[in-house]
Enzyme design. Structure first.
Site, short mmCIF file in Angstrom:
data_model
loop_
_atom_site.label_atom_id
_atom_site.label_comp_id
_atom_site.label_asym_id
_atom_site.label_seq_id
_atom_site.Cartn_x
_atom_site.Cartn_y
_atom_site.Cartn_z
N SER A 287 -18.76 -0.15 5.83
CA SER A 287 -17.51 -0.49 6.50
C SER A 287 -17.74 -1.38 7.72
O SER A 287 -18.27 -2.48 7.60
CB SER A 287 -16.77 0.80 6.86
OG SER A 287 -15.47 0.55 7.30
N ASP B 237 -12.48 -5.70 8.38
CA ASP B 237 -13.81 -5.17 8.65
C ASP B 237 -14.71 -5.46 7.45
O ASP B 237 -14.31 -6.16 6.52
CB ASP B 237 -13.75 -3.67 8.98
CG ASP B 237 -13.27 -2.83 7.81
OD1 ASP B 237 -12.57 -3.38 6.94
OD2 ASP B 237 -13.59 -1.62 7.78
N ASP C 194 -15.82 -3.98 4.77
CA ASP C 194 -15.42 -3.71 3.38
C ASP C 194 -13.92 -3.95 3.17
O ASP C 194 -13.39 -3.62 2.12
CB ASP C 194 -15.81 -2.30 2.94
CG ASP C 194 -15.03 -1.21 3.66
OD1 ASP C 194 -14.52 -1.46 4.77
OD2 ASP C 194 -14.94 -0.09 3.13
N ASP D 4 -11.15 -2.65 4.29
CA ASP D 4 -10.16 -1.59 4.09
C ASP D 4 -9.33 -1.35 5.35
O ASP D 4 -8.50 -0.45 5.39
CB ASP D 4 -10.80 -0.28 3.60
CG ASP D 4 -11.71 0.38 4.63
OD1 ASP D 4 -11.99 -0.23 5.68
OD2 ASP D 4 -12.14 1.53 4.38
#
Length: 451
Positions: free
Chosen positions: A104, A245, A247, A249
């Site tokens: 992340s 960010d 990833d 999400d």
């Protein structure tokens, strides 16, 4: 949290804590549990795997794939794409499980492995515990098929286009023509899909941090470091900026003045619009206890109901599913539109926010005024034993004293960290200097009582 699984999958420094050997075991044991093999399912299981841009991703993917193939599962490699895209494609491709390799918003040396069930949702604590018990068994008694019964690998880098079509289908405004937008892709999973989507929708797009080299993910960019994005939005005279960010999400937005629009603001803006259209289930938004008091005051003025959960998007999701709600999220920018996605989705949130702007005919800076963000002061106090916090009369008295002084114009939140030997002391209110004094007082009592 378990021995391996934390609040968002397995995390650690790649090749030190999260090794290829551990990834192989996670592949075997996780695949065995999630594909139904442990229940004697007769069909050939299928697992999809995606990853962000970290240099360690290929190492971990290779080990995971080996583990999955060794129990007879077929694997579809999706390449670099976002966490919510993996969740969606798990369902869309009829897979038994999905795997995302990412840490992340963490720095490049970290990586992680998170699983999705066949329904696209993150795993329950019970399922994670079942996987952990198998990982820790001294004797590996899981199936080892041979010959033609081994699993096979397929590469499908075009599957992500199905995800883009899903995103487009959620919009009322089918064109972003005339909008100048700056995208900060964090040198991560959004670097290809986000610019492509916004350009296909007609926006004038400028990108920053969209050139990943395996080592620069989240490096002074993205949703946790939007400073460059703020400057670029102002310099270009753009309508807004959008920061993802690693990833993709989560989302943090920047308005045309360079001001930050965080998850609380986004929930208020989109929640109000959805409610006016009759699309907000039970007129309710689910948030965590860390949402700003300004959000709750705005919700009250907008006739919106709110439900609070513990910190972590998994708890927000659990409450949304339990209560039948369709919008929730965190101040950090994890926003869940449950009508369209089974997890927080930064790119989906971005287009929903822009869609809301277009329909309102107002600038983001004007919509942001729906909510006044109160100053917040947070101090972390390192302690010997955080378990002794609960029921401590001295700390409780200090909190009550500050709460009495703040009244309805602020709040205090004191809680143990979920992962470290820390007590987090936070206060919100109209006067930052006063808050600093209040927090220092409570933190001093915590130190005296627990250190």
């Amino acid at each position: 949290m378990g021995k391996y699984f934390g609040t968002d999958g397995v995390r650690g420094v790649a090749n030190k804590e999260l090794t290829a050997e551990l990834a192989y075991r996670i592949g075997r044991c996780g695949g065995y549990v999630l594909t139904g093999a442990s229940t004697g399912a007769a069909h050939k299981p299928k697992v999809v795997i995606g990853m962000d841009t970290r240099i360690s991703g290929v190492m971990l993917e290779s080990a995971l794939v080996a583990g999955l193939l060794s129990i007879g599962a077929d694997v579809i490699r999706l390449g670099v794409l976002s966490t919510p895209a993996v969740a969606y494609l798990t369902r869309e491709l009829g897979a038994d499980a999905g795997v995302m390799i990412s840490a992340s918003h963490n720095p490049v040396e970290d990586n992680g492995i998170k699983f999705f069930g066949s329904d696209g949702f993150k795993l329950s604590d019970e399922t994670e515990l079942e996987i952990e018990e198998l990982i820790d068994k001294e004797n590996d008694e899981l199936p080892r098929p041979v010959g033609g019964d081994l699993g096979s690998v397929e590469v499908d880098y075009d599957a992500k286009l199905k995800y883009l079509e899903l995103l487009k289908s959620t919009l009322t405004s089918k064109s972003f023509q005339g909008l100048k937008i700056v995208l900060d892709c964090a040198n991560g999973a959004a670097y290809e899909l986000a610019p492509r989507l916004f350009r296909e929708l007609g926006a004038d797009v400028t990108t920053i941090a969209a050139e990943p080299n395996g080592r620069n993910i989240n490096d002074h960019c993205g949703s946790t470091h939007p400073e460059k994005l703020k400057a670029e939005v102002v310099r270009l005279g753009a309508d807004l900026g959008l920061a993802f960010d690693g990833d993709a999400d989560r989302l943090i937005a920047i308005d045309s003045t360079g001001a930050e629009v965080d998850g609380d603001h986004i929930l208020a803006i989109c929640g109000d619009a959805m409610n006016r259209e009759g699309k907000l289930a039970q007129s309710t938004i689910v948030t965590t206890v860390m949402s700003n008091i300004g959000f709750y005051k705005a919700a009250e003025q907008l006739n919106l109901n709110t439900v609070k959960t513990a910190v972590g998007d998994r708890y927000v999701m659990a409450e949304m599913r339990r209560g039948g709600y369709n919008l929730g999220g965190e101040q950090s920018g994890h926003v869940i539109f449950l009508d369209y996605s089974t997890t927080g989705d930064g790119i989906l949130t971005a287009i929903q926010l822009v869609d809301t702007m277009i329909k309102s005919g107002r600038k983001l800076s004007e919509l942001k005024a729906l909510m006044v963000q109160y100053p917040q002061v947070l101090v972390n106090v390192r302690v010997q034993d955080k378990s002794k916090y609960e029921g401590n009369p001295g700390i409780a008295a200090a909190i009550a004293e500050v709460e009495g002084k703040l009244g309805d114009n602020g709040r205090v939140l004191v809680r143990p960290s979920g992962t470290e030997s820390l007590i987090r002391v936070m206060a919100e209110g109209p006067d930052k200097a006063e808050l600093e004094s209040f927090v220092a007082h409570i933190a001093g009592v915590v130190e005296r009582e627990l250190v």
